[in-house]
Scaffold this motif. Structure first.
Motif, PDB file in Angstrom:
ATOM      1  N   THR A 106       0.826  -1.213   0.000  1.00 48.55           N
ATOM      2  CA  THR A 106       0.000   0.000   0.000  1.00 48.55           C
ATOM      3  C   THR A 106       0.858   1.260   0.000  1.00 48.55           C
ATOM      4  O   THR A 106       0.596   2.208  -0.756  1.00 48.55           O
ATOM      5  CB  THR A 106      -0.940   0.015   1.216  1.00 48.55           C
ATOM      6  N   ILE A 107       1.892   1.291   0.830  1.00 47.41           N
ATOM      7  CA  ILE A 107       2.763   2.466   0.894  1.00 47.41           C
ATOM      8  C   ILE A 107       3.490   2.659  -0.429  1.00 47.41           C
ATOM      9  O   ILE A 107       3.653   3.784  -0.908  1.00 47.41           O
ATOM     10  CB  ILE A 107       3.760   2.340   2.067  1.00 47.41           C
ATOM     11  N   ARG A 108       3.912   1.559  -1.046  1.00 45.22           N
ATOM     12  CA  ARG A 108       4.588   1.668  -2.352  1.00 45.22           C
ATOM     13  C   ARG A 108       3.644   2.236  -3.398  1.00 45.22           C
ATOM     14  O   ARG A 108       4.031   3.086  -4.210  1.00 45.22           O
ATOM     15  CB  ARG A 108       5.090   0.285  -2.798  1.00 45.22           C
ATOM     16  N   VAL A 109       2.395   1.794  -3.406  1.00 41.78           N
ATOM     17  CA  VAL A 109       1.411   2.297  -4.359  1.00 41.78           C
ATOM     18  C   VAL A 109       1.125   3.779  -4.098  1.00 41.78           C
ATOM     19  O   VAL A 109       1.051   4.590  -5.021  1.00 41.78           O
ATOM     20  CB  VAL A 109       0.102   1.480  -4.290  1.00 41.78           C
ATOM     21  N   LEU A 110       0.996   4.148  -2.819  1.00 37.16           N
ATOM     22  CA  LEU A 110       0.715   5.545  -2.468  1.00 37.16           C
ATOM     23  C   LEU A 110       1.876   6.458  -2.829  1.00 37.16           C
ATOM     24  O   LEU A 110       1.690   7.649  -3.091  1.00 37.16           O
ATOM     25  CB  LEU A 110       0.411   5.660  -0.977  1.00 37.16           C
ATOM     26  N   LEU A 143      -4.262   7.661  -4.960  1.00 36.64           N
ATOM     27  CA  LEU A 143      -5.407   6.780  -5.174  1.00 36.64           C
ATOM     28  C   LEU A 143      -6.724   7.483  -4.861  1.00 36.64           C
ATOM     29  O   LEU A 143      -6.836   8.181  -3.863  1.00 36.64           O
ATOM     30  CB  LEU A 143      -5.286   5.534  -4.290  1.00 36.64           C
ATOM     31  N   LYS A 144      -7.692   7.273  -5.730  1.00 38.72           N
ATOM     32  CA  LYS A 144      -9.027   7.818  -5.495  1.00 38.72           C
ATOM     33  C   LYS A 144     -10.076   6.838  -6.000  1.00 38.72           C
ATOM     34  O   LYS A 144      -9.843   6.077  -6.929  1.00 38.72           O
ATOM     35  CB  LYS A 144      -9.195   9.162  -6.221  1.00 38.72           C
ATOM     36  N   GLY A 145     -11.245   6.882  -5.375  1.00 38.15           N
ATOM     37  CA  GLY A 145     -12.411   6.141  -5.846  1.00 38.15           C
ATOM     38  C   GLY A 145     -12.173   4.684  -6.143  1.00 38.15           C
ATOM     39  O   GLY A 145     -11.789   3.899  -5.277  1.00 38.15           O
ATOM     40  N   ARG A 146     -12.379   4.316  -7.411  1.00 35.13           N
ATOM     41  CA  ARG A 146     -12.310   2.918  -7.807  1.00 35.13           C
ATOM     42  C   ARG A 146     -10.939   2.305  -7.605  1.00 35.13           C
ATOM     43  O   ARG A 146     -10.833   1.116  -7.309  1.00 35.13           O
ATOM     44  CB  ARG A 146     -12.718   2.792  -9.281  1.00 35.13           C
ATOM     45  N   ARG A 147      -9.887   3.091  -7.788  1.00 33.67           N
ATOM     46  CA  ARG A 147      -8.531   2.538  -7.618  1.00 33.67           C
ATOM     47  C   ARG A 147      -8.262   2.182  -6.159  1.00 33.67           C
ATOM     48  O   ARG A 147      -7.554   1.219  -5.866  1.00 33.67           O
ATOM     49  CB  ARG A 147      -7.483   3.523  -8.142  1.00 33.67           C
ATOM     50  N   THR A 148      -8.834   2.951  -5.233  1.00 31.08           N
ATOM     51  CA  THR A 148      -8.718   2.602  -3.814  1.00 31.08           C
ATOM     52  C   THR A 148      -9.446   1.297  -3.532  1.00 31.08           C
ATOM     53  O   THR A 148      -8.920   0.414  -2.837  1.00 31.08           O
ATOM     54  CB  THR A 148      -9.296   3.732  -2.935  1.00 31.08           C
ATOM     55  N   THR A 151      -7.147 -12.598   6.758  1.00 30.48           N
ATOM     56  CA  THR A 151      -8.009 -11.770   5.912  1.00 30.48           C
ATOM     57  C   THR A 151      -8.180 -10.378   6.522  1.00 30.48           C
ATOM     58  O   THR A 151      -8.039  -9.351   5.844  1.00 30.48           O
ATOM     59  CB  THR A 151      -9.383 -12.425   5.719  1.00 30.48           C
ATOM     60  N   ILE A 152      -8.486 -10.334   7.816  1.00 28.99           N
ATOM     61  CA  ILE A 152      -8.667  -9.047   8.498  1.00 28.99           C
ATOM     62  C   ILE A 152      -7.351  -8.265   8.533  1.00 28.99           C
ATOM     63  O   ILE A 152      -7.331  -7.038   8.366  1.00 28.99           O
ATOM     64  CB  ILE A 152      -9.215  -9.256   9.925  1.00 28.99           C
ATOM     65  N   SER A 153      -6.233  -8.968   8.728  1.00 27.33           N
ATOM     66  CA  SER A 153      -4.931  -8.299   8.776  1.00 27.33           C
ATOM     67  C   SER A 153      -4.579  -7.656   7.443  1.00 27.33           C
ATOM     68  O   SER A 153      -3.988  -6.573   7.397  1.00 27.33           O
ATOM     69  CB  SER A 153      -3.844  -9.305   9.173  1.00 27.33           C
ATOM     70  N   SER A 154      -4.934  -8.321   6.339  1.00 26.93           N
ATOM     71  CA  SER A 154      -4.715  -7.725   5.017  1.00 26.93           C
ATOM     72  C   SER A 154      -5.524  -6.434   4.881  1.00 26.93           C
ATOM     73  O   SER A 154      -5.049  -5.438   4.325  1.00 26.93           O
ATOM     74  CB  SER A 154      -5.132  -8.701   3.913  1.00 26.93           C
ATOM     75  N   LEU A 155      -6.736  -6.475   5.423  1.00 31.88           N
ATOM     76  CA  LEU A 155      -7.605  -5.307   5.370  1.00 31.88           C
ATOM     77  C   LEU A 155      -7.032  -4.153   6.195  1.00 31.88           C
ATOM     78  O   LEU A 155      -6.939  -3.016   5.723  1.00 31.88           O
ATOM     79  CB  LEU A 155      -9.004  -5.670   5.860  1.00 31.88           C
ATOM     80  N   ILE A 209      -5.178   1.213   7.210  1.00 32.21           N
ATOM     81  CA  ILE A 209      -4.504   2.157   8.113  1.00 32.21           C
ATOM     82  C   ILE A 209      -3.639   3.163   7.349  1.00 32.21           C
ATOM     83  O   ILE A 209      -3.768   4.376   7.558  1.00 32.21           O
ATOM     84  CB  ILE A 209      -3.706   1.406   9.200  1.00 32.21           C
ATOM     85  N   PRO A 210      -2.738   2.727   6.422  1.00 32.97           N
ATOM     86  CA  PRO A 210      -1.984   3.747   5.666  1.00 32.97           C
ATOM     87  C   PRO A 210      -2.877   4.614   4.779  1.00 32.97           C
ATOM     88  O   PRO A 210      -2.601   5.795   4.591  1.00 32.97           O
ATOM     89  CB  PRO A 210      -0.999   2.917   4.833  1.00 32.97           C
ATOM     90  N   LEU A 211      -3.961   4.041   4.228  1.00 34.14           N
ATOM     91  CA  LEU A 211      -4.898   4.842   3.430  1.00 34.14           C
ATOM     92  C   LEU A 211      -5.560   5.913   4.295  1.00 34.14           C
ATOM     93  O   LEU A 211      -5.741   7.060   3.859  1.00 34.14           O
ATOM     94  CB  LEU A 211      -5.974   3.943   2.809  1.00 34.14           C
ATOM     95  N   PHE A 212      -5.901   5.547   5.531  1.00 39.53           N
ATOM     96  CA  PHE A 212      -6.511   6.503   6.460  1.00 39.53           C
ATOM     97  C   PHE A 212      -5.526   7.613   6.807  1.00 39.53           C
ATOM     98  O   PHE A 212      -5.876   8.796   6.801  1.00 39.53           O
ATOM     99  CB  PHE A 212      -6.959   5.774   7.729  1.00 39.53           C
ATOM    100  N   PHE A 213      -4.272   7.247   7.087  1.00 38.03           N
ATOM    101  CA  PHE A 213      -3.258   8.250   7.406  1.00 38.03           C
ATOM    102  C   PHE A 213      -3.054   9.212   6.232  1.00 38.03           C
ATOM    103  O   PHE A 213      -2.890  10.413   6.409  1.00 38.03           O
ATOM    104  CB  PHE A 213      -1.931   7.590   7.775  1.00 38.03           C
ATOM    105  N   LYS A 214      -3.038   8.665   5.014  1.00 37.06           N
ATOM    106  CA  LYS A 214      -2.878   9.502   3.823  1.00 37.06           C
ATOM    107  C   LYS A 214      -4.050  10.472   3.709  1.00 37.06           C
ATOM    108  O   LYS A 214      -3.866  11.651   3.346  1.00 37.06           O
ATOM    109  CB  LYS A 214      -2.821   8.595   2.584  1.00 37.06           C
TER     110      LYS A 214
END
Length: 454
Positions: free
Chosen positions: A333-337, A342-347, A402-406, A411-416
C-alpha cells in the motif's frame, strides 16, 4: 576498475613522497568523489598536501562529496575555509554551515561575499521538506528579448561562475520564467533565428515551497539534468539537479524505512547513543500501550486458557501469520501511495486485491494447518477432538489473515487521507494491531466451538 581497486591505488598515490606538481597531475586522473571516499583515512600531512595543490573550486567540489565535511573545514584557516564554502553550490554550503558551531558559522559567513551569503540565506529559509532546500543557484538564465548572439554572449559570461550549462533558462522583461533552451539548440541556431523559436515553453518546473515528497515522482518522470525552481511570482530562483533529486529520493526512502521500523527518524552509525534512544523511545511507548492492551484482551479469555491450556501452544502461530500478512499489505500500500494518488475505484481495487490475497493465502495455509496440526494432535488425542482443535486453528488463521490484510491496507490509506505520512503506519504498529485481531479471533473461536465440546 572496481571501487576497491581505485581506493587502493589512490591511497598508494597519496602516500607517495613526490613533488606537488607531479602529485597534482596524478591526482587529476581521479574523480574527486574517489578522493573523498578515502579522505577520512588520510593523515593530516596528506590532507594538507591535497589542500595545497587543489584550487578553491576543486576543494569545494571535494568537500561537497565528503560526509561530515564540517569536521575538516571547521579546523581549517578561516579565510581558506570561507573561500571553499563560498565556491560550493549554495545547497551544499548550507549543509556544511548548519553543522558548524554557531560562532564558527557566523565567522565564516562574515568572510564570504554578499552574493554567496544571499544564496545561502535563500536556501536556508526553506524547510528541509520543501523543494527550495534542495535547489542550487548554479544556473544560467537569459532574457527572452535577446538575439541568439546576445544570448550566447550572456551564457558564456555566466558560465564563468555557473557550470550548470547544459540547459539555459529564459525569463521575460518582468523576470517571469518563460521556458528553457537546450544548449545544443542555442549553439547551432542561426544568428537571425528568433530566440522564441528555440524556447521550450512547456519545459517542466516546480515551486520552491512545494513538498519534495509530493513532486519526486513528477520530477523523475522527466529525466532532465535540471529542473527550474520558481517562487510565488513565477520567477526562477534556482534549479534542482539530477544529483539533488537522487539525494532527495534517498532521504525520503531513508525516512520511510525508519518509520516502517518504528523509529521517529533515520539513524546514522556514528550517532550518539542518547540521540538514538530519543528517536526510538516514542514508538516503543506507543507499542507498549498496545502490547498491554493485547495482554488485557488475552486475560479476558482466562476461562478458555484454563479449560484448554494446550491451545496456548499455537497462539504464536496465529499471531505471527497475522502480523506477517499485515506487514506485506502495508508495504504494498505504501509503495502504491508513493507512486500515485489513489481515489475512488482505484482505492477499492487495491482494497479488493489485498483482501483477496489475504483470504486466499489464509485459506491455503489454514487448510494446511488443519491437516498437519490435526495429524500431530492425533498422536496423543482422539481424532475427533484433535481435528476440532486444528479446525479452530485453521479457521482462526483464515479470518485473522483476511482481516490483517484489510487493516494493513486501510490504516496507511486513512493516514494519507488525514494528511499524515502513511509510512507512520510502521511494521511494529501494524503487527501489534493485528496481534490484537488474531488474539480475539483465535480465543473467540476456541470459546465458541471447542470449550463446551471437549
Amino acid at each position: 576498475m572496481m571501487e576497491e581497486e581505485i581506493n587502493e591505488q589512490l591511497l598508494l598515490l597519496l602516500k607517495e613522497n613526490i613533488p606537488d606538481g607531479e602529485f597534482a597531475e596524478k591526482l587529476s586522473d581521479y574523480h574527486l568523489a574517489d578522493v573523498a571516499a578515502v579522505y577520512p583515512e588520510l593523515d593530516e600531512a596528506t590532507r594538507t598536501k591535497i589542500e595545497r595543490v587543489l584550487s578553491p573550486d576543486e576543494l569545494s567540489d571535494l568537500y561537497s562529496y565528503i560526509e561530515n565535511a564540517e569536521d575538516y573545514l571547521g579546523k581549517m584557516d578561516r579565510a581558506r575555509a570561507a573561500d571553499i564554502i563560498e565556491s560550493m553550490d549554495a545547497d551544499d554550503a548550507v549543509d556544511v554551515l548548519d553543522n558548524l558551531e554557531e560562532e564558527t558559522r557566523n565567522e565564516l559567513i562574515g568572510l564570504m561575499d554578499n552574493d554567496a551569503v544571499e544564496d545561502i540565506n535563500l536556501i536556508a529559509s526553506y524547510d528541509e521538506s520543501l523543494v527550495g532546500s534542495h535547489m542550487t543557484t548554479n544556473f544560467i538564465v537569459v532574457g527572452r528579448d535577446m538575439t541568439i548572439k546576445q544570448a550566447m554572449k550572456s551564457m558564456v559570461e555566466q558560465a564563468a561562475e555557473n557550470d550548470n550549462v547544459s540547459t539555459v533558462y529564459v525569463k521575460d522583461g518582468g523576470g517571469t520564467y518563460c521556458g528553457a533552451i537546450n544548449l545544443r539548440d542555442l549553439i547551432v541556431a542561426r544568428e537571425g533565428t528568433p530566440l522564441d523559436d528555440i524556447i521550450m515553453s512547456s519545459y517542466p518546473s516546480v515551486y520552491a515551497d512545494e513538498e519534495i515528497s509530493d513532486c519526486i515522482e513528477r520530477l523523475k518522470d522527466y529525466g532532465e539534468d535540471s529542473i527550474p525552481v520558481l517562487d510565488k511570482n513565477e520567477a526562477i530562483i534556482g534549479v534542482i539537479t539530477a544529483g539533488d533529486l537522487v539525494e532527495a529520493v534517498d532521504e525520503a526512502l531513508g525516512e520511510d524505512y525508519a518509520k516502517l521500523a518504528g523509529l521517529a527518524a533515520e539513524e546514522e552509525l556514528n550517532e550518539p547513543v542518547k540521540r538514538s534512544i530519543i528517536k526510538r523511545l516514542p514508538w516503543l511507548l506507543v507499542l507498549l500501550v498496545l502490547g498491554l492492551l493485547v495482554s488485557m484482551v488475552v486475560s479476558v479469555f482466562e476461562e478458555v486458557i484454563a479449560g484448554l491450556p494446550f491451545i496456548v501452544s499455537f497462539q504464536s502461530l496465529i499471531l505471527d501469520m497475522s502480523g506477517n500478512v499485515g506487514t506485506q499489505s502495508l508495504a504494498v500500500t505504501i509503495r502504491v501511495l508513493t507512486d500515485e494518488d489513489l481515489k475512488g475505484r482505484r482505492t477499492l481495487k487495491l482494497l479488493g486485491k489485498e483482501v483477496s490475497v489475504g483470504f486466499t493465502n489464509g485459506l491455503l495455509l489454514g487448510v494446511g494447518s488443519f491437516v498437519v496440526i490435526g495429524g500431530f494432535l492425533c498422536i496423543s488425542n482422539a481424532a475427533g477432538a484433535a481435528f476440532m482443535v486444528s479446525a479452530c486453528i485453521g479457521a482462526a488463521m483464515l479470518i485473522a489473515m483476511t482481516i490483517s490484510s484489510l487493516t494493513g491496507t486501510l490504516i496507511p490509506l486513512f493516514f494519507k487521507k488525514i494528511k499524515i505520512d502513511p509510512a507512520v503506519a510502521s511494521g511494529p504498529l501494524i503487527t501489534t494491531v493485528n496481534d490484537l485481531v488474531a488474539v480475539v479471533v483465535y480465543y473467540g473461536l476456541a470459546w465458541l466451538f471447542i470449550l463446551n465440546v471437549i
